[in-house]
Each structure stands twice: as C-alpha cells, then as structure tokens.
Write a protein that holds these residues in place. Sequence first.
Motif, PDB file in Angstrom:
ATOM      1  N   GLU A 100      13.321  -6.447   9.409  1.00 59.37           N
ATOM      2  CA  GLU A 100      12.404  -6.302  10.153  1.00 59.37           C
ATOM      3  C   GLU A 100      11.846  -5.457  10.766  1.00 59.37           C
ATOM      4  O   GLU A 100      10.338  -5.690  10.632  1.00 59.37           O
ATOM      5  CB  GLU A 100      13.171  -7.019  11.604  1.00 59.37           C
ATOM      6  N   ALA A 101      12.283  -4.534  10.651  1.00 61.23           N
ATOM      7  CA  ALA A 101      11.092  -2.992  10.807  1.00 61.23           C
ATOM      8  C   ALA A 101       9.736  -3.218   9.761  1.00 61.23           C
ATOM      9  O   ALA A 101       9.008  -2.888   9.493  1.00 61.23           O
ATOM     10  CB  ALA A 101      11.940  -2.022  10.473  1.00 61.23           C
ATOM     11  N   GLN A 102      11.186  -3.098   8.299  1.00 64.70           N
ATOM     12  CA  GLN A 102      10.064  -3.457   7.247  1.00 64.70           C
ATOM     13  C   GLN A 102       8.853  -4.618   7.120  1.00 64.70           C
ATOM     14  O   GLN A 102       7.903  -4.037   6.867  1.00 64.70           O
ATOM     15  CB  GLN A 102      11.119  -3.922   5.710  1.00 64.70           C
ATOM     16  N   ALA A 103       9.351  -5.643   7.619  1.00 61.86           N
ATOM     17  CA  ALA A 103       8.111  -6.547   7.447  1.00 61.86           C
ATOM     18  C   ALA A 103       7.560  -6.609   8.914  1.00 61.86           C
ATOM     19  O   ALA A 103       6.137  -6.606   8.483  1.00 61.86           O
ATOM     20  CB  ALA A 103       8.958  -8.020   8.112  1.00 61.86           C
ATOM     21  N   ASP A 104       7.245  -6.032   9.903  1.00 66.83           N
ATOM     22  CA  ASP A 104       6.039  -5.653  10.560  1.00 66.83           C
ATOM     23  C   ASP A 104       5.384  -3.973  10.122  1.00 66.83           C
ATOM     24  O   ASP A 104       4.522  -3.605  10.614  1.00 66.83           O
ATOM     25  CB  ASP A 104       6.789  -4.906  11.969  1.00 66.83           C
ATOM     26  N   GLN A 105       5.989  -3.574   8.971  1.00 61.54           N
ATOM     27  CA  GLN A 105       5.615  -2.322   8.525  1.00 61.54           C
ATOM     28  C   GLN A 105       4.222  -2.051   7.730  1.00 61.54           C
ATOM     29  O   GLN A 105       3.505  -3.825   7.498  1.00 61.54           O
ATOM     30  CB  GLN A 105       6.074  -1.691   7.599  1.00 61.54           C
ATOM     31  N   ARG A 106       3.036  -1.772   8.434  1.00 58.73           N
ATOM     32  CA  ARG A 106       1.693  -1.730   7.805  1.00 58.73           C
ATOM     33  C   ARG A 106       1.677  -0.538   6.786  1.00 58.73           C
ATOM     34  O   ARG A 106       1.477   0.812   6.972  1.00 58.73           O
ATOM     35  CB  ARG A 106       0.895  -2.039   8.530  1.00 58.73           C
ATOM     36  N   SER A 107       1.170  -0.957   5.646  1.00 57.79           N
ATOM     37  CA  SER A 107       0.755   0.210   4.328  1.00 57.79           C
ATOM     38  C   SER A 107      -0.265   0.663   3.916  1.00 57.79           C
ATOM     39  O   SER A 107      -1.124  -1.205   3.955  1.00 57.79           O
ATOM     40  CB  SER A 107       1.466  -0.230   3.440  1.00 57.79           C
ATOM     41  N   ALA A 108      -0.910   1.703   3.857  1.00 61.96           N
ATOM     42  CA  ALA A 108      -2.847   1.452   3.079  1.00 61.96           C
ATOM     43  C   ALA A 108      -2.127   2.131   1.479  1.00 61.96           C
ATOM     44  O   ALA A 108      -1.225   2.467   1.280  1.00 61.96           O
ATOM     45  CB  ALA A 108      -3.237   3.568   4.009  1.00 61.96           C
ATOM     46  N   VAL A 109      -3.127   0.853   1.577  1.00 64.94           N
ATOM     47  CA  VAL A 109      -2.946   1.215  -0.583  1.00 64.94           C
ATOM     48  C   VAL A 109      -4.341   1.093  -1.418  1.00 64.94           C
ATOM     49  O   VAL A 109      -5.010   0.447  -0.553  1.00 64.94           O
ATOM     50  CB  VAL A 109      -2.128  -0.613  -0.848  1.00 64.94           C
ATOM     51  N   VAL A 110      -4.090   1.686  -2.218  1.00 61.84           N
ATOM     52  CA  VAL A 110      -5.554   2.690  -2.789  1.00 61.84           C
ATOM     53  C   VAL A 110      -5.134   2.399  -4.461  1.00 61.84           C
ATOM     54  O   VAL A 110      -4.389   2.368  -4.863  1.00 61.84           O
ATOM     55  CB  VAL A 110      -5.764   3.843  -2.332  1.00 61.84           C
ATOM     56  N   PHE A 111      -5.997   1.674  -4.660  1.00 56.01           N
ATOM     57  CA  PHE A 111      -6.588   1.684  -5.521  1.00 56.01           C
ATOM     58  C   PHE A 111      -7.898   2.465  -6.393  1.00 56.01           C
ATOM     59  O   PHE A 111      -8.609   2.415  -5.922  1.00 56.01           O
ATOM     60  CB  PHE A 111      -6.469   0.120  -6.661  1.00 56.01           C
ATOM     61  N   GLU A 112      -7.228   3.090  -7.874  1.00 58.35           N
ATOM     62  CA  GLU A 112      -8.477   3.741  -8.086  1.00 58.35           C
ATOM     63  C   GLU A 112      -8.696   3.567  -9.395  1.00 58.35           C
ATOM     64  O   GLU A 112      -7.693   3.546 -10.401  1.00 58.35           O
ATOM     65  CB  GLU A 112      -8.159   5.220  -7.769  1.00 58.35           C
ATOM     66  N   VAL A 113     -10.187   3.749  -9.864  1.00 61.52           N
ATOM     67  CA  VAL A 113      -9.892   3.962 -11.578  1.00 61.52           C
ATOM     68  C   VAL A 113     -11.440   5.184 -11.991  1.00 61.52           C
ATOM     69  O   VAL A 113     -12.443   4.771 -10.985  1.00 61.52           O
ATOM     70  CB  VAL A 113     -10.562   2.735 -12.057  1.00 61.52           C
ATOM     71  N   THR A 114     -10.917   6.002 -12.506  1.00 65.58           N
ATOM     72  CA  THR A 114     -11.801   7.396 -12.371  1.00 65.58           C
ATOM     73  C   THR A 114     -11.938   7.517 -14.674  1.00 65.58           C
ATOM     74  O   THR A 114     -11.075   7.095 -14.970  1.00 65.58           O
ATOM     75  CB  THR A 114     -11.200   8.504 -12.078  1.00 65.58           C
ATOM     76  N   GLY A 115     -13.394   8.436 -14.976  1.00 65.59           N
ATOM     77  CA  GLY A 115     -13.439   8.272 -16.683  1.00 65.59           C
ATOM     78  C   GLY A 115     -14.663   7.955 -16.859  1.00 65.59           C
ATOM     79  O   GLY A 115     -15.418   7.951 -15.460  1.00 65.59           O
ATOM     80  N   ASP A 116     -14.667   8.252 -18.314  1.00 67.65           N
ATOM     81  CA  ASP A 116     -15.702   8.376 -18.302  1.00 67.65           C
ATOM     82  C   ASP A 116     -16.418   6.784 -19.670  1.00 67.65           C
ATOM     83  O   ASP A 116     -17.591   6.938 -19.993  1.00 67.65           O
ATOM     84  CB  ASP A 116     -16.569   9.997 -19.538  1.00 67.65           C
ATOM     85  N   ALA A 117     -15.863   6.028 -19.164  1.00 70.36           N
ATOM     86  CA  ALA A 117     -15.963   5.039 -20.196  1.00 70.36           C
ATOM     87  C   ALA A 117     -17.021   3.851 -19.203  1.00 70.36           C
ATOM     88  O   ALA A 117     -17.018   4.106 -18.305  1.00 70.36           O
ATOM     89  CB  ALA A 117     -14.510   4.018 -19.464  1.00 70.36           C
ATOM     90  N   PRO A 118     -17.968   3.841 -20.439  1.00 73.18           N
ATOM     91  CA  PRO A 118     -19.464   3.343 -19.695  1.00 73.18           C
ATOM     92  C   PRO A 118     -19.286   2.115 -19.581  1.00 73.18           C
ATOM     93  O   PRO A 118     -20.095   1.375 -18.195  1.00 73.18           O
ATOM     94  CB  PRO A 118     -20.539   2.836 -20.606  1.00 73.18           C
ATOM     95  N   ALA A 119     -18.562   0.913 -19.318  1.00 73.95           N
ATOM     96  CA  ALA A 119     -17.424  -0.143 -18.811  1.00 73.95           C
ATOM     97  C   ALA A 119     -16.118  -0.374 -19.166  1.00 73.95           C
ATOM     98  O   ALA A 119     -15.846  -0.336 -19.898  1.00 73.95           O
ATOM     99  CB  ALA A 119     -18.459  -1.317 -19.602  1.00 73.95           C
TER     100      ALA A 119
END
Length: 193
Positions: A100-119
């Motif tokens: 129940e505690a885990q079900a009420d927990q909020r988490s911040a998720v960050v997706f990142e993509v970095t690099g030198d690819a042009p597309a």
Amino acid sequence: MSHPQSPARNGFGVAAFALGLLGLVFSAFPVVGAIAWPLVVLGVAFGVVGLVQARRGQDGRGWAVAGLVLSVAGIAACALWAAVFDRASTEVDDAMEQLEAQADQRSAVVFEVTGDAPAVTVDHSAVGEVEEQVTTLPWRKEFTVKGVLRGGTLGVTTGPDGGTATCRVTVDGVERKTATATGPNARADCSDF
C-alpha cells in the motif's frame, strides 16, 4: 456369601482419554485444529476430575492420566499452530502495508538521449508507448508516476547517417539504465529498469 465390591467406574477418566485422543488427532490439522481446542480443554478438566475420583477409590486412574497427557499434548499442538498462524498473519499484514505504501509512492522518472547523431528515433513507455523522430539532441522527457514502476522502456535508434546516441533512465535521481549506440541504424536499449 458376599461378593467383594468392585470399585466404581471412573467415567471422567475414560471421557478424558477419549477427548484427549480426539483433540490430539484434530490438533494435527491446521484448519480442523479449531475443533481440538474445546476437546483438549475438556480433556484436561475431565482428567483432573478423574484423578480426584481415583484417589477416592474409583478405578480408572490410568485412563485419567492418559487423558491428561493426550490433552496436554493436544493443547501444545494447538498452541503451536496458533503461533504459526499468528506469525504468518503478521507477515501478510506487513507485506500488505508495504504494498500500500509503494502504491501511494510517487517517483520522478527522467528519460534522456544524448549524442552527436544528426537524427534518431526515440521510443519509450512509462505511461504509454510513444515513438518520436528527433533531429536535435539532447532529448529529455520527465514523468511523475504513482505506484511501483517496473519494466518501462526507452530505446534510441540512430538514422542512416549514423553517429552516437546514448539513452539514460533515472528514477528519483538514481540512474537505472544506460546504453550507447554507434553507427548507422544502431540501437541502444534502456528497457526493464
């Protein structure tokens, strides 16, 4: 001619034996053991009364002692099962509270993509599956999810012109997964974080 008088029968001793035996048998089975409690308690009471009657001259002392021994063993078995069930119940309650505690927990998720690819093509799922064509890196998405987050995906595929692309997933500031793709049409997968 007079016949010698035989001692009176000790019905309480025999009853103690019968109740103690039944109670001990029933106490061996977890669910049926609930029936054993009253049987073994009555077995102890009848055994004590049977011993008192045996001291007053009635026969059946052996029945009363055997009934007491069986009843006490039944009480011990019932108490053991009660302790086992109490512990299991406590563990289940604790596990439910944690869920129940885990079900009420909020988490911040960050997706990142970095690099030198042009597309690149970025595909991700945390709240729903999405595919995006990205022409400028770095790329970033932030989500707030409620409950237990398991098995999301983030993937990046370089275009035909190649280059390097790195995907990275963090949850509440902790890096969970990172991968790098290099070259044309290469894929980096940051799934199952």
